[in-house]
Write a protein that holds these residues in place. Structure first.
Motif, PDB file in Angstrom:
ATOM      1  N   LEU A  68     -53.465  -8.483 -51.926  1.00  0.00           N
ATOM      2  CA  LEU A  68     -54.002  -6.639 -51.883  1.00  0.00           C
ATOM      3  C   LEU A  68     -52.966  -6.008 -51.864  1.00  0.00           C
ATOM      4  O   LEU A  68     -51.635  -5.819 -52.657  1.00  0.00           O
ATOM      5  N   ARG A  69     -53.566  -4.853 -53.332  1.00  0.00           N
ATOM      6  CA  ARG A  69     -52.891  -3.843 -54.599  1.00  0.00           C
ATOM      7  C   ARG A  69     -52.918  -3.242 -53.795  1.00  0.00           C
ATOM      8  O   ARG A  69     -53.832  -2.054 -53.220  1.00  0.00           O
ATOM      9  N   ASP A  70     -51.693  -1.659 -53.178  1.00  0.00           N
ATOM     10  CA  ASP A  70     -51.600  -1.123 -53.228  1.00  0.00           C
ATOM     11  C   ASP A  70     -52.451  -0.666 -51.911  1.00  0.00           C
ATOM     12  O   ASP A  70     -53.221   0.253 -51.883  1.00  0.00           O
ATOM     13  N   PRO A  71     -52.616  -1.918 -50.925  1.00  0.00           N
ATOM     14  CA  PRO A  71     -54.286  -1.615 -49.663  1.00  0.00           C
ATOM     15  C   PRO A  71     -53.692  -0.110 -48.818  1.00  0.00           C
ATOM     16  O   PRO A  71     -52.981   0.489 -48.743  1.00  0.00           O
ATOM     17  N   VAL A  72     -55.195   0.211 -48.417  1.00  0.00           N
ATOM     18  CA  VAL A  72     -55.007   1.667 -47.151  1.00  0.00           C
ATOM     19  C   VAL A  72     -54.994   0.291 -46.102  1.00  0.00           C
ATOM     20  O   VAL A  72     -56.287  -0.362 -45.653  1.00  0.00           O
ATOM     21  N   THR A  73     -54.477   1.141 -45.353  1.00  0.00           N
ATOM     22  CA  THR A  73     -54.453   0.527 -43.589  1.00  0.00           C
ATOM     23  C   THR A  73     -55.373   1.102 -43.315  1.00  0.00           C
ATOM     24  O   THR A  73     -54.952   2.466 -43.193  1.00  0.00           O
ATOM     25  N   HIS A  74     -56.681   1.077 -42.020  1.00  0.00           N
ATOM     26  CA  HIS A  74     -56.497   1.712 -41.330  1.00  0.00           C
ATOM     27  C   HIS A  74     -57.105   1.037 -39.782  1.00  0.00           C
ATOM     28  O   HIS A  74     -57.019  -0.355 -39.839  1.00  0.00           O
ATOM     29  N   SER A  75     -56.556   2.194 -38.680  1.00  0.00           N
ATOM     30  CA  SER A  75     -56.846   1.110 -37.712  1.00  0.00           C
ATOM     31  C   SER A  75     -57.235   1.461 -36.098  1.00  0.00           C
ATOM     32  O   SER A  75     -57.528   2.696 -37.064  1.00  0.00           O
ATOM     33  N   VAL A  76     -58.285   1.146 -35.653  1.00  0.00           N
ATOM     34  CA  VAL A  76     -59.074   1.552 -34.489  1.00  0.00           C
ATOM     35  C   VAL A  76     -58.910   0.816 -33.437  1.00  0.00           C
ATOM     36  O   VAL A  76     -58.613  -0.318 -32.652  1.00  0.00           O
ATOM     37  N   ASP A  77     -57.504   1.479 -32.343  1.00  0.00           N
ATOM     38  CA  ASP A  77     -57.305   0.989 -31.764  1.00  0.00           C
ATOM     39  C   ASP A  77     -56.295  -0.565 -31.934  1.00  0.00           C
ATOM     40  O   ASP A  77     -56.059  -0.792 -33.002  1.00  0.00           O
ATOM     41  N   GLU A  78     -55.156  -0.860 -31.637  1.00  0.00           N
ATOM     42  CA  GLU A  78     -54.254  -1.635 -30.932  1.00  0.00           C
ATOM     43  C   GLU A  78     -55.190  -3.023 -31.327  1.00  0.00           C
ATOM     44  O   GLU A  78     -55.810  -3.144 -29.942  1.00  0.00           O
ATOM     45  N   ALA A  79     -54.679  -3.447 -31.812  1.00  0.00           N
ATOM     46  CA  ALA A  79     -54.595  -5.319 -31.920  1.00  0.00           C
ATOM     47  C   ALA A  79     -54.543  -5.770 -30.611  1.00  0.00           C
ATOM     48  O   ALA A  79     -53.643  -5.266 -29.396  1.00  0.00           O
ATOM     49  N   HIS A  80     -55.899  -6.252 -30.225  1.00  0.00           N
ATOM     50  CA  HIS A  80     -55.991  -7.236 -29.126  1.00  0.00           C
ATOM     51  C   HIS A  80     -56.132  -6.850 -27.726  1.00  0.00           C
ATOM     52  O   HIS A  80     -55.919  -6.270 -26.510  1.00  0.00           O
ATOM     53  N   SER A  81     -56.058  -5.223 -27.995  1.00  0.00           N
ATOM     54  CA  SER A  81     -56.651  -3.715 -27.117  1.00  0.00           C
ATOM     55  C   SER A  81     -57.683  -4.338 -26.385  1.00  0.00           C
ATOM     56  O   SER A  81     -59.170  -4.615 -27.227  1.00  0.00           O
ATOM     57  N   PRO A  82     -58.086  -3.770 -24.744  1.00  0.00           N
ATOM     58  CA  PRO A  82     -58.955  -4.061 -23.988  1.00  0.00           C
ATOM     59  C   PRO A  82     -59.794  -3.479 -23.878  1.00  0.00           C
ATOM     60  O   PRO A  82     -59.298  -1.958 -24.951  1.00  0.00           O
ATOM     61  N   VAL A  83     -61.304  -3.425 -24.191  1.00  0.00           N
ATOM     62  CA  VAL A  83     -62.329  -2.773 -24.533  1.00  0.00           C
ATOM     63  C   VAL A  83     -62.668  -1.320 -23.346  1.00  0.00           C
ATOM     64  O   VAL A  83     -62.875  -1.632 -22.165  1.00  0.00           O
ATOM     65  N   PRO A  84     -62.406  -0.168 -23.498  1.00  0.00           N
ATOM     66  CA  PRO A  84     -62.954   0.387 -22.194  1.00  0.00           C
ATOM     67  C   PRO A  84     -64.090   1.198 -21.834  1.00  0.00           C
ATOM     68  O   PRO A  84     -64.204   0.723 -21.164  1.00  0.00           O
ATOM     69  N   GLU A  85     -64.904  -0.039 -22.671  1.00  0.00           N
ATOM     70  CA  GLU A  85     -66.563   0.660 -21.926  1.00  0.00           C
ATOM     71  C   GLU A  85     -66.675  -1.037 -21.323  1.00  0.00           C
ATOM     72  O   GLU A  85     -67.429  -1.126 -20.480  1.00  0.00           O
ATOM     73  N   MET A  86     -65.959  -1.991 -20.940  1.00  0.00           N
ATOM     74  CA  MET A  86     -65.860  -3.019 -20.038  1.00  0.00           C
ATOM     75  C   MET A  86     -65.268  -3.089 -18.662  1.00  0.00           C
ATOM     76  O   MET A  86     -64.873  -2.163 -18.874  1.00  0.00           O
ATOM     77  N   THR A  87     -65.675  -3.011 -17.651  1.00  0.00           N
ATOM     78  CA  THR A  87     -65.377  -3.319 -16.677  1.00  0.00           C
ATOM     79  C   THR A  87     -65.414  -4.765 -16.117  1.00  0.00           C
ATOM     80  O   THR A  87     -66.068  -5.834 -16.088  1.00  0.00           O
ATOM     81  N   HIS A  88     -64.049  -5.010 -16.134  1.00  0.00           N
ATOM     82  CA  HIS A  88     -63.111  -6.693 -15.080  1.00  0.00           C
ATOM     83  C   HIS A  88     -62.582  -6.377 -14.393  1.00  0.00           C
ATOM     84  O   HIS A  88     -63.338  -5.858 -13.227  1.00  0.00           O
ATOM     85  N   HIS A  89     -63.526  -7.892 -13.972  1.00  0.00           N
ATOM     86  CA  HIS A  89     -63.222  -8.041 -12.261  1.00  0.00           C
ATOM     87  C   HIS A  89     -63.098  -9.604 -12.550  1.00  0.00           C
ATOM     88  O   HIS A  89     -63.009 -10.198 -13.407  1.00  0.00           O
ATOM     89  N   VAL A  90     -62.031 -10.360 -10.659  1.00  0.00           N
ATOM     90  CA  VAL A  90     -61.440 -11.202 -11.122  1.00  0.00           C
ATOM     91  C   VAL A  90     -61.747 -11.619  -9.561  1.00  0.00           C
ATOM     92  O   VAL A  90     -61.476 -11.265  -8.588  1.00  0.00           O
ATOM     93  N   PHE A  91     -62.627 -12.615  -9.212  1.00  0.00           N
ATOM     94  CA  PHE A  91     -62.473 -12.982  -8.004  1.00  0.00           C
ATOM     95  C   PHE A  91     -62.869 -14.427  -8.216  1.00  0.00           C
ATOM     96  O   PHE A  91     -62.451 -15.057  -8.554  1.00  0.00           O
ATOM     97  N   HIS A  92     -61.899 -14.088  -6.788  1.00  0.00           N
ATOM     98  CA  HIS A  92     -61.017 -15.268  -6.072  1.00  0.00           C
ATOM     99  C   HIS A  92     -61.977 -16.419  -5.448  1.00  0.00           C
ATOM    100  O   HIS A  92     -63.140 -15.524  -4.028  1.00  0.00           O
TER     101      HIS A  92
END
Length: 466
Positions: A199-223
């Motif tokens: 890549l030559r002189d690339p422009v870098t763009h990030s949307v949220d941190e890498a591997h960040s959880p998605v806020p629209e998800m609801t997570h459940h842990v069922f034992h």
């Protein structure tokens, strides 16, 4: 931020092609990158799964190539998996059609004859997996000398699969002055070297941190208390009316659960590495169309598989790595939609899952549940009416054609992956006698059974389907 694609400089034919699909407002990663990609700059994009990056590179890809022609491909997209390559091509094609550009996909697992024929007839945009593309380059069936713009999608997954040496050789075969776009969640495992070299002189763009959880998800842990309670809970979670993906650790268990659910009246298909490419395509098409409501998959579906309106992801077998958890979970709550993610935990898995959630950045309180617990019933919502398996026009869970009468076959073949490969060796490999599609695990001949039919004697079928 610009509120429309036209404001970002996207041409009228592509704006119309997007509008015809109901896409009128750009997502953040598209808003941030298009102004630079349309101007011809190299771009490094980092975005969470489901952020809209496929359109972010498809639009400048088609725009740059509009109006030109060449005997060889002028646009190249590299993808780590066959499923992702197929879905990228599905996104690019409507935009390319607006400018009369031809798109084809290149990947392994299928005979190369059709792909080679498409290349010889002329292709503008090539969406390819590195292995098969290198094979065709070595055979001199394709040249990358005319490539003007190259996209590397999910470069971190390329690294995980060991594809970066091949990607490096492919990029080295493209002209040095071409535009290059690279999308990756992280820059580790050699991805940073790829960026620095190509890549030559690339422009870098990030949307949220890498591997960040998605806020629209609801997570459940069922034992759950034990294996039987887990089985009952999984069947309950699979029984709702909407689309859901169930992730398993092994290919055998994925195939077994898909068959069990189908036999119980929940139309299901499986997706894993033992299936041939035609079988994968058929099963994924059944899930996409709604003929099957449940996809039971290994981690082969954790990245690159996009199906609209997946409302629930279930980690039937919790993954080992937090990255895998986030990628699996990312099959729901895509493109601004909401979704739920359930992790089913046996007593001996509780400590490991606690560590997994902490590393994934998920703060959730575990709940001890049974299949009929209010938390589960609420999550499932309205249950689909029971459908007898033999009345369902669903492809067999191994990915073959529907059995006679349109019903789901109860005792499907237990062919191994090796038998799948042998049965599909050659251009006519997915066809049986008289050109009919062959069941994914079917043997080539069954002389004793055929003889009994000719003699008018009844045919006995064992419970195993052998």
């Amino acid at each position: 931020m610009s509120s429309s694609f036209a404001d970002l400089g996207v041409g009228a034919p592509i704006v119309k092609a997007l509008a015809d699909q109901g896409i009128t407002a750009p997502f953040p990663i598209q808003q941030k990158t298009l102004v630079h990609t349309l101007a011809g700059r190299d771009v490094l994009g980092r975005g969470k799964t489901g952020s809209g990056k496929t359109l972010a590179f498809s639009i400048p890809l088609v725009t740059r190539l509009a109006g030109g022609r060449s005997a060889q491909p002028r646009g190249l997209v590299l993808a780590p998996t066959r499923e992702l390559a197929t879905q990228i091509a599905a996104t690019v094609r409507p935009l390319a059609a607006a400018h009369n550009l031809k798109v084809t996909t290149i990947f392994g697992g299928v005979p190369q004859n059709r792909q080679a024929g498409a290349l010889r007839s002329g292709v503008d945009i090539l969406v390819a997996c590195p292995g098969r593309l290198e094979d065709l380059m070595r055979q001199r069936i394709v040249s990358l000398d005319a490539v003007e713009i190259t996209v590397v999608d999910e470069a971190d997954h390329m690294a995980d699969l060991g594809f970066l040496p091949g990607v490096t050789r492919i990029l080295s075969a493209t002209p040095r002055g071409g535009q290059r776009l690279l999308f990756s969640a992280t820059l580790d495992n050699g991805v940073d070297t790829l960026v620095t070299k190509f890549l030559r002189d690339p422009v870098t763009h990030s949307v949220d941190e890498a591997h960040s959880p998605v806020p629209e998800m609801t997570h459940h842990v069922f034992h759950v208390a034990g294996v039987q309670q887990k089985k009952e809970l999984v069947h309950q979670l699979a029984s709702g009316t909407g689309r859901r993906i169930l992730f398993m650790r092994t290919k055998h268990q994925a195939r077994k659960l898909a068959k069990t659910l189908t036999d119980a009246g929940v139309p299901s298909v499986d997706l894993h590495g033992n299936l041939s490419q035609p079988a994968r395509d058929r099963n994924l098409a059944a899930f996409t169309s709604g003929a099957a409501r449940v996809l039971v998959a290994t981690d082969i579906a954790a990245r690159g598989v996009h199906v609209d309106d997946v409302e629930l992801v279930v980690h039937v077998d919790p993954p080992v790595e937090h990255k895998a958890y986030l990628h699996r979970s990312g099959r729901t709550a895509r493109a601004g939609n909401t979704g739920d993610v359930v992790t089913v935990v046996l007593p001996e898995q509780r400590r490991d899952v606690q560590v997994l959630m902490r590393r994934a950045g998920i703060d959730v309180t575990p709940q001890r549940v049974a299949a009929d617990s209010p938390e589960v019933v609420t999550l499932v919502g309205e249950k689909a009416p029971y459908q007898p398996p033999r009345s369902q026009p669903v492809v067999d869970v191994r990915g073959g054609r529907p059995p006679h009468g349109g019903g789901a076959r109860r005792g499907g073949s237990r062919a191994t992956g090796a038998r799948h490969d042998r049965a599909r060796n050659g251009a006519a490999s997915d066809r049986g006698a008289a050109g009919q599609p062959r069941h994914a695990g079917a043997r080539r001949t069954d002389a004793p059974r055929a003889a009994r039919r000719r003699a008018g004697r009844p045919t006995r079928v064992s419970s195993t389907g052998r």
